[in-house]
Design a protein around this motif. Sequence first.
Motif, PDB file in Angstrom:
ATOM      1  N   GLY A  18       7.945   9.665 -11.631  1.00  0.00           N
ATOM      2  CA  GLY A  18       9.180  10.189 -12.448  1.00  0.00           C
ATOM      3  C   GLY A  18      10.397   9.570 -12.044  1.00  0.00           C
ATOM      4  O   GLY A  18      10.654   9.193 -10.844  1.00  0.00           O
ATOM      5  N   GLU A  19      11.390   9.495 -13.036  1.00  0.00           N
ATOM      6  CA  GLU A  19      12.603   8.874 -12.935  1.00  0.00           C
ATOM      7  C   GLU A  19      13.495   9.546 -11.812  1.00  0.00           C
ATOM      8  O   GLU A  19      14.224   9.142 -10.884  1.00  0.00           O
ATOM      9  N   GLN A  20      13.184  10.873 -11.758  1.00  0.00           N
ATOM     10  CA  GLN A  20      13.958  11.659 -10.632  1.00  0.00           C
ATOM     11  C   GLN A  20      13.746  11.472  -9.103  1.00  0.00           C
ATOM     12  O   GLN A  20      14.547  10.991  -8.240  1.00  0.00           O
ATOM     13  N   ARG A  21      12.436  11.060  -9.076  1.00  0.00           N
ATOM     14  CA  ARG A  21      11.903  10.434  -7.703  1.00  0.00           C
ATOM     15  C   ARG A  21      12.443   9.288  -7.372  1.00  0.00           C
ATOM     16  O   ARG A  21      12.795   8.828  -6.089  1.00  0.00           O
TER      17      ARG A  21
ATOM     18  N   GLY B 120       0.850  -1.431  -0.096  1.00  0.00           N
ATOM     19  CA  GLY B 120       0.021  -0.110  -0.144  1.00  0.00           C
ATOM     20  C   GLY B 120       0.779   1.263   0.041  1.00  0.00           C
ATOM     21  O   GLY B 120       0.308   2.226   0.114  1.00  0.00           O
ATOM     22  N   MET B 121       2.135   1.091  -0.246  1.00  0.00           N
ATOM     23  CA  MET B 121       3.072   2.139  -0.370  1.00  0.00           C
ATOM     24  C   MET B 121       2.946   2.809  -1.576  1.00  0.00           C
ATOM     25  O   MET B 121       2.896   2.252  -2.630  1.00  0.00           O
ATOM     26  N   PRO B 122       3.223   4.102  -1.785  1.00  0.00           N
ATOM     27  CA  PRO B 122       3.493   4.655  -3.257  1.00  0.00           C
ATOM     28  C   PRO B 122       4.875   4.282  -3.784  1.00  0.00           C
ATOM     29  O   PRO B 122       5.647   4.327  -3.137  1.00  0.00           O
ATOM     30  N   TRP B 123       4.869   4.023  -5.160  1.00  0.00           N
ATOM     31  CA  TRP B 123       6.060   3.579  -5.738  1.00  0.00           C
ATOM     32  C   TRP B 123       6.788   4.958  -6.405  1.00  0.00           C
ATOM     33  O   TRP B 123       6.268   5.817  -7.021  1.00  0.00           O
TER      34      TRP B 123
END
Length: 288
Positions: free
Chosen positions: A80-83, A72-75
Amino acid sequence: MGFDITTLSSDWDVKILRALSAFRVVEKLQILKKKLGEGDFDALGEIRQTVLQLAAPPELVKELKTKMLSSGMPWPGDEGEQRWEQAWTAIKKVWASKWNERAYFSTRKAKLDHEYLCMAVLVQEIINADYAFVIHTTNPSSGDSSEIYAEVVKGLGETLVGAYPGRALSFICKKNNLSSPQVLGYPSKPIALFIRRSIIFRSDSNGEDLEGYAGAGLYDSVPMDEEEKVVVDYSCDPLLNDGKFQQSILSSIAGAGKAIEELYRSPQDIEGVIRDGKVYVVQTRPQM
């Protein structure tokens, strides 16, 4: 017909480049660790910088994404690639903290083989806490096992477990009388930390639970995003000026400590947070 070798971009070429890059990093680490073993302590900083050069294996990225989404965690990569690069850098900083000066010299002082230490990384979603706490389910000052000792601060727990000036609110509570916590000391920390919805990568090494060696806090926990530092005035906070609110929060913390100790059947060192009056336990380990 000719071709420019720089235009080759097959999966095979990428795999070769990744393997060569990983080999160079491992080779450099071996050289630096040899220097460290010979007493060149400047190598510690070089090792940390070398660890940050690691590239993420695609298999690791795939498995991490699957585990995070199923929990349930955000990926991060969905933003975006920077994140994703922010997240990967944070993970590497946790690994690199195995070689920070305080941790390295602490293991030497305890006559532990630093090579024996293994560093895992816990991935957790950050709760933007109203308060953070640490619980010792046996009072560490008196050794009284019938008494819980805890400390509480506003915001995230880094001001409590990290090198931030000032005191936390401290209290004790008898396990057979959870409704009557007794405040021992009042808070004086001038700064609290708050953060947006984010992910934190926390150290989990086998050096944090060794008998006779309290390694907790020696290694780094690294959030993806920077915390916001806020100047706080505890005299205006309900934790100090609202007796009913204070009793409710402190009793809830003590109750969580008692329940976790009963679950594991041994004294525990517990970290957690309060958000909207609810207790969230971040981690627990045997109390040393």
